[in-house]
Write a protein that holds these residues in place. Structure first.
Motif, PDB file in Angstrom:
ATOM      1  N   LEU A   1       8.489  -4.952  18.784  1.00  0.00           N
ATOM      2  CA  LEU A   1       8.256  -4.162  17.667  1.00  0.00           C
ATOM      3  C   LEU A   1       9.089  -4.444  16.551  1.00  0.00           C
ATOM      4  N   GLY A   2       8.356  -4.296  15.494  1.00  0.00           N
ATOM      5  CA  GLY A   2       8.910  -4.751  14.371  1.00  0.00           C
ATOM      6  C   GLY A   2       9.674  -3.666  13.477  1.00  0.00           C
ATOM      7  N   GLU A   3      10.337  -3.875  12.300  1.00  0.00           N
ATOM      8  CA  GLU A   3      10.888  -2.958  11.452  1.00  0.00           C
ATOM      9  C   GLU A   3       9.877  -2.112  10.971  1.00  0.00           C
ATOM     10  N   GLU A   4       8.799  -2.547  10.747  1.00  0.00           N
ATOM     11  CA  GLU A   4       7.719  -1.626  10.145  1.00  0.00           C
ATOM     12  C   GLU A   4       7.556  -0.343  10.883  1.00  0.00           C
ATOM     13  N   ILE A   5       7.778  -0.179  11.877  1.00  0.00           N
ATOM     14  CA  ILE A   5       7.848   1.035  12.732  1.00  0.00           C
ATOM     15  C   ILE A   5       8.930   2.216  12.018  1.00  0.00           C
ATOM     16  N   LEU A   6       9.847   1.796  11.254  1.00  0.00           N
ATOM     17  CA  LEU A   6      10.742   2.586  10.966  1.00  0.00           C
ATOM     18  C   LEU A   6      10.194   3.397   9.620  1.00  0.00           C
ATOM     19  N   GLY A   7       8.897   2.795   9.234  1.00  0.00           N
ATOM     20  CA  GLY A   7       8.692   3.718   8.018  1.00  0.00           C
ATOM     21  C   GLY A   7       7.652   4.653   8.483  1.00  0.00           C
ATOM     22  N   LEU A   8       7.131   4.712   9.811  1.00  0.00           N
ATOM     23  CA  LEU A   8       6.160   5.902  10.282  1.00  0.00           C
ATOM     24  C   LEU A   8       6.610   7.059  10.230  1.00  0.00           C
ATOM     25  N   PRO A   9       8.019   7.339  10.332  1.00  0.00           N
ATOM     26  CA  PRO A   9       8.180   9.220  10.176  1.00  0.00           C
ATOM     27  C   PRO A   9       8.203   9.583   8.636  1.00  0.00           C
ATOM     28  N   ARG A  10       8.377   8.616   7.825  1.00  0.00           N
ATOM     29  CA  ARG A  10       8.219   8.919   6.478  1.00  0.00           C
ATOM     30  C   ARG A  10       6.732   9.244   5.954  1.00  0.00           C
ATOM     31  N   LYS A  11       5.903   8.166   6.678  1.00  0.00           N
ATOM     32  CA  LYS A  11       4.441   8.320   6.330  1.00  0.00           C
ATOM     33  C   LYS A  11       3.976   9.810   7.057  1.00  0.00           C
ATOM     34  N   PHE A  12       4.383  10.035   7.966  1.00  0.00           N
ATOM     35  CA  PHE A  12       4.081  11.195   8.600  1.00  0.00           C
ATOM     36  C   PHE A  12       4.559  12.505   7.647  1.00  0.00           C
ATOM     37  N   VAL A  13       5.688  12.558   7.117  1.00  0.00           N
ATOM     38  CA  VAL A  13       6.043  13.619   6.276  1.00  0.00           C
ATOM     39  C   VAL A  13       5.198  13.737   4.895  1.00  0.00           C
ATOM     40  N   LEU A  14       4.836  12.308   4.508  1.00  0.00           N
ATOM     41  CA  LEU A  14       3.842  12.339   3.341  1.00  0.00           C
ATOM     42  C   LEU A  14       2.748  13.036   3.575  1.00  0.00           C
ATOM     43  N   GLY A  15       2.331  12.854   4.877  1.00  0.00           N
ATOM     44  CA  GLY A  15       1.005  13.219   5.291  1.00  0.00           C
ATOM     45  C   GLY A  15       0.777  14.928   5.216  1.00  0.00           C
ATOM     46  N   ILE A  16       2.249  15.423   5.719  1.00  0.00           N
ATOM     47  CA  ILE A  16       2.108  16.946   5.791  1.00  0.00           C
ATOM     48  C   ILE A  16       2.165  17.400   4.412  1.00  0.00           C
ATOM     49  N   VAL A  17       2.951  16.757   3.362  1.00  0.00           N
ATOM     50  CA  VAL A  17       2.624  17.070   2.180  1.00  0.00           C
ATOM     51  C   VAL A  17       1.461  16.950   1.498  1.00  0.00           C
ATOM     52  N   GLU A  18       0.676  16.019   1.884  1.00  0.00           N
ATOM     53  CA  GLU A  18      -0.565  15.871   1.158  1.00  0.00           C
ATOM     54  C   GLU A  18      -1.510  16.855   2.190  1.00  0.00           C
ATOM     55  N   LEU A  19      -1.218  17.227   3.234  1.00  0.00           N
ATOM     56  CA  LEU A  19      -2.156  18.319   3.708  1.00  0.00           C
ATOM     57  C   LEU A  19      -1.992  19.508   2.812  1.00  0.00           C
ATOM     58  N   GLU A  20      -0.573  20.051   2.488  1.00  0.00           N
ATOM     59  CA  GLU A  20      -0.418  21.102   1.843  1.00  0.00           C
ATOM     60  C   GLU A  20      -0.924  21.059   0.487  1.00  0.00           C
ATOM     61  N   ARG A  21      -1.118  20.013  -0.215  1.00  0.00           N
ATOM     62  CA  ARG A  21      -1.665  19.674  -1.442  1.00  0.00           C
ATOM     63  C   ARG A  21      -3.093  20.300  -1.445  1.00  0.00           C
ATOM     64  N   GLU A  22      -3.939  19.651  -0.219  1.00  0.00           N
ATOM     65  CA  GLU A  22      -5.196  19.981  -0.424  1.00  0.00           C
ATOM     66  C   GLU A  22      -5.456  21.402  -0.024  1.00  0.00           C
ATOM     67  N   ARG A  23      -4.772  21.919   0.924  1.00  0.00           N
ATOM     68  CA  ARG A  23      -4.773  23.417   1.093  1.00  0.00           C
ATOM     69  C   ARG A  23      -4.734  24.232  -0.027  1.00  0.00           C
ATOM     70  N   MET A  24      -3.776  23.951  -0.982  1.00  0.00           N
ATOM     71  CA  MET A  24      -3.412  24.622  -2.097  1.00  0.00           C
ATOM     72  C   MET A  24      -4.555  24.558  -3.307  1.00  0.00           C
ATOM     73  N   SER A  25      -5.045  23.133  -3.322  1.00  0.00           N
ATOM     74  CA  SER A  25      -6.122  23.071  -4.128  1.00  0.00           C
ATOM     75  C   SER A  25      -7.425  23.777  -3.862  1.00  0.00           C
ATOM     76  N   ARG A  26      -7.828  23.976  -2.487  1.00  0.00           N
ATOM     77  CA  ARG A  26      -8.738  24.485  -2.059  1.00  0.00           C
ATOM     78  C   ARG A  26      -8.519  26.046  -2.347  1.00  0.00           C
ATOM     79  N   ARG A  27      -7.320  26.667  -2.179  1.00  0.00           N
ATOM     80  CA  ARG A  27      -7.182  28.075  -2.552  1.00  0.00           C
ATOM     81  C   ARG A  27      -7.290  28.275  -3.792  1.00  0.00           C
ATOM     82  N   GLU A  28      -6.896  27.213  -4.787  1.00  0.00           N
ATOM     83  CA  GLU A  28      -7.168  27.338  -6.138  1.00  0.00           C
ATOM     84  C   GLU A  28      -8.460  27.437  -6.705  1.00  0.00           C
ATOM     85  N   GLY A  29      -9.266  26.380  -5.867  1.00  0.00           N
ATOM     86  CA  GLY A  29     -10.537  26.532  -6.252  1.00  0.00           C
ATOM     87  C   GLY A  29     -11.463  27.676  -5.987  1.00  0.00           C
TER      88      GLY A  29
END
Length: 230
Positions: free
Chosen positions: A199-227
């Motif tokens: 296992l390399g150090e690249e796995i340490l960045g996975l939790p942050r990618k998850f958080v960014l994924g949640i942020v993107e989900l919320e952006r998409e939801r807000m965009s659909r609601r505004e539309g």
């Protein structure tokens, strides 16, 4: 009247930190399926940031400790005894053999152990239930994608980003800080324990990618609601 209703003989409280639609005083009410939202938790003077932090810890363990997507798990308020398990019970539990051919039982109750009177002095805790739909994840982007998808499908237990109210912003921050800190500790330990897996150090960045994924989900939801409101 509520206490006399057999439907309220048990209490199951769902912690919905990702929804502010809580309403009180409705016609249909049951303690067996009680959903508490941030506005109601605030009215009850419960520490929402502490609850969000505990959710972050639990999700970090499920993602990177158990390596599952936490699909359809539920976060509940429950109670536990304020007193520790008696030492003699701990000794019996420690002596259970996991590979025994026959079932093993530990007698636990007032007739066997003294000092369990404190069982009825309770403290409020957060419990996680229903693991029957969780799926295994890998320590890579594909695993992160499954974890993000699981959040999209789950009930609104987790705090959401990009919110306007102070309560929601603080809950999201507490959740993210707790999640990232505990995920980091778990993954560092995994790197040390599983050296054979490379296992390399690249796995340490996975939790942050998850958080960014949640942020993107919320952006998409807000965009659909505004539309939809356009």
């Amino acid at each position: 009247k509520a206490l006399a209703d057999p439907a309220n003989s048990d209490c199951l409280v769902r912690v919905y930190l990702g929804s502010t639609n809580g309403k009180s005083g409705g016609m249909f009410f049951s303690l067996r399926n009680l959903k508490l939202h941030p506005n109601q938790l605030t009215e009850l003077n419960l520490d929402i940031e502490a609850l969000a932090s505990r959710m972050g810890i639990a999700l970090a363990v499920m993602h990177w400790g158990a390596r599952t997507d936490a699909r359809d798990v539920e976060f509940m308020l429950g109670s536990s005894s304020t007193e520790k398990v008696p030492q003699e019970l701990e000794d019996d539990l420690d002596n259970i053999k996991p590979d025994a051919a026959e079932p093993q039982y530990v007698a636990c109750g007032p007739a066997t152990y003294r000092g369990l009177d404190g069982f009825f002095y309770r403290q409020t805790d957060m419990w996680v239930l229903d693991f029957n739909q969780v799926r295994d994840i890998t320590l890579d982007d594909a695993g992160v994608a499954l974890a993000v998808e699981a959040v999209k499908l789950n009930d609104p237990y987790y705090p959401k980003p990009l919110k306007e109210s102070e309560v929601e912003r603080k809950a999201w921050k507490a959740f993210v800080v707790s999640y990232l800190e505990n995920s980091q500790a778990i993954l560092v330990r995994a790197m040390e324990d599983d050296k054979a897996l490379g296992l390399g150090e690249e796995i340490l960045g996975l939790p942050r990618k998850f958080v960014l994924g949640i942020v993107e989900l919320e952006r998409e939801r807000m965009s659909r609601r505004e539309g939809g409101n356009a």
